[in-house]
Write a protein that holds these residues in place. Sequence first.
Motif, short mmCIF file in Angstrom:
data_model
loop_
_atom_site.label_atom_id
_atom_site.label_comp_id
_atom_site.label_asym_id
_atom_site.label_seq_id
_atom_site.Cartn_x
_atom_site.Cartn_y
_atom_site.Cartn_z
N ARG A 206 -5.05 10.81 -15.84
CA ARG A 206 -3.73 10.95 -15.50
C ARG A 206 -3.51 10.48 -13.99
O ARG A 206 -2.39 10.11 -13.65
N LEU A 207 -4.30 10.85 -13.20
CA LEU A 207 -4.41 10.40 -11.82
C LEU A 207 -4.15 8.83 -11.52
O LEU A 207 -3.49 8.33 -10.73
N GLN A 208 -5.24 8.29 -12.48
CA GLN A 208 -4.93 6.78 -12.60
C GLN A 208 -3.47 6.26 -13.06
O GLN A 208 -2.92 5.16 -12.45
N ARG A 209 -2.88 6.90 -13.76
CA ARG A 209 -1.55 6.88 -14.38
C ARG A 209 -0.38 6.80 -13.30
O ARG A 209 0.34 6.08 -13.00
N SER A 210 -0.70 8.01 -12.73
CA SER A 210 0.20 8.23 -11.31
C SER A 210 -0.15 7.16 -10.26
O SER A 210 0.80 6.76 -9.66
N ALA A 211 -1.31 6.82 -10.02
CA ALA A 211 -1.69 5.93 -9.12
C ALA A 211 -0.82 4.51 -9.55
O ALA A 211 -0.33 3.75 -8.48
N ALA A 212 -0.86 3.94 -10.71
CA ALA A 212 -0.26 3.04 -11.29
C ALA A 212 1.28 2.87 -11.01
O ALA A 212 1.70 1.80 -10.28
N ARG A 213 1.79 3.72 -11.07
CA ARG A 213 3.29 4.29 -10.81
C ARG A 213 3.65 4.13 -9.46
O ARG A 213 4.79 3.83 -9.15
N LEU A 214 2.73 4.79 -8.47
CA LEU A 214 3.18 4.80 -7.18
C LEU A 214 2.29 3.54 -6.44
O LEU A 214 2.50 3.69 -5.13
N ALA A 215 1.90 2.67 -7.12
CA ALA A 215 1.31 1.23 -6.36
C ALA A 215 0.27 1.76 -5.66
O ALA A 215 0.17 1.36 -4.48
N LEU A 216 -0.50 2.66 -6.20
CA LEU A 216 -1.84 3.15 -5.40
C LEU A 216 -2.88 2.80 -5.84
O LEU A 216 -2.84 2.48 -7.30
N PRO A 217 -4.17 2.76 -5.62
CA PRO A 217 -5.59 2.16 -6.11
C PRO A 217 -5.96 3.22 -7.17
O PRO A 217 -5.70 4.32 -6.96
N ALA B 62 4.66 10.90 -13.33
CA ALA B 62 3.44 10.72 -12.39
C ALA B 62 3.47 12.26 -11.72
O ALA B 62 4.45 12.67 -11.44
N LYS B 63 2.23 12.46 -11.31
CA LYS B 63 2.27 13.97 -10.60
C LYS B 63 2.06 13.30 -9.02
O LYS B 63 1.10 13.06 -8.43
N THR B 64 3.43 13.43 -8.55
CA THR B 64 3.77 13.05 -7.12
C THR B 64 4.51 14.02 -6.46
O THR B 64 5.40 14.53 -7.23
N GLY B 65 4.09 14.17 -5.14
CA GLY B 65 4.95 15.11 -4.22
C GLY B 65 6.37 15.10 -4.44
O GLY B 65 7.06 16.21 -4.42
#
Length: 373
Positions: A110-121, A211-214
């Motif tokens: 899930r962190l990977q999916r969140s990273a992909a959505r937020l353009a993070l590695p 995404a799990k983002t603030g």
Amino acid sequence: MSTNTTTPSSDTFPLHFELTPSAASRADAEREVMLSDPGFGKFFTDHMVQIEWNTEDGWHDAAVIPYGPLSLDPAASVLHYGQEIFEGIKAYRHADGSVWTFRPAANARRLQRSAARLALPQLSVDDFVESLKQIVQIDKDWVPSAEETSLYLRPFMIATESFLGVRAAHKVSYYVIASPAGAYFPGGVAPVSIWLSTNYSRAGKGGTGAAKTGGNYAASLLPQEEAYANGCSQVLFLDSVDTTYIEELGGMNVVLVYKDGTLVTPQSDSILEGITRDSILQLAEDRGLTVERRRVSLAEWKEGVESGDIVEVFACGTAAVVVPIGELKGEGFTITSPVAGPDSLTLALRAELTDIQYGRRPDPHGWLTRLDA
């Protein structure tokens, strides 16, 4: 594992963690006072994990370091553009003293999916799980042992490059901090009241809702205050397109239980995939019950309760696990759900899941991972 094109993979070469023990670790007596009444998110352990990333080197400099303030340049992109994600996961002490966590690979993905959505590695699953092991192994004494207590682990990733251009950052930091957590319901699990937000949306179509983002949580804070003002402990959001379908609470998923045993949970591309929810639904399917993941209208909830077709409603998430919803309130209406009694499916599923997490019953799906060995 899918990765960003600019992100070197660390799957083949697992990270090596350097350890710098804290010179200011709390004494046993001080720690025990904190563990006797930890609350939630009030106290933090002596150490934290830090891993750096940049476009040239990928993930590197993995370390366990003393817990303390972060040093950020005022131009760090996370402060201006909100490029940030996080996870929430718990470590549980079993009766033999060992420490385990629950479905960490699911959190990693899930962190990977969140990273992909937020353009993070994207951090590899193995390195994510290892980061949890690293902090628990050095701060094992911080894992409480009282009933329904745990060590709450908060992995998070922030963009640290100093620049004011609007683009994905080329420098990122990943951290894990840990906080002892008391029982979410010290007086026992009690039904909660939910406020329906009709003036605000948690996330829009094509946005960051999954995404799990603030930023998603920041957007929920004002309607959450509205919920408090109306005597409710949580806020429920509707879809942002035609405000017909229910989505999720500010930090939990919703499940409706029908009298034939069918469990129905809302499905949308703007709902965060709940690991606790999916685990509860799997346990329901293990019992031979039918599970439906689909769009659910507010009208279906109202009419189902009025007709008696809906016999239980509950919310679920990492912190509270499962909590019955006693009523849904909104402008000009209240839906009072049937009370989930001691023999209810809601509480039975909650007991089954927590028994697995704490090692009190077998783990048929291999969900547990030991962290202290």
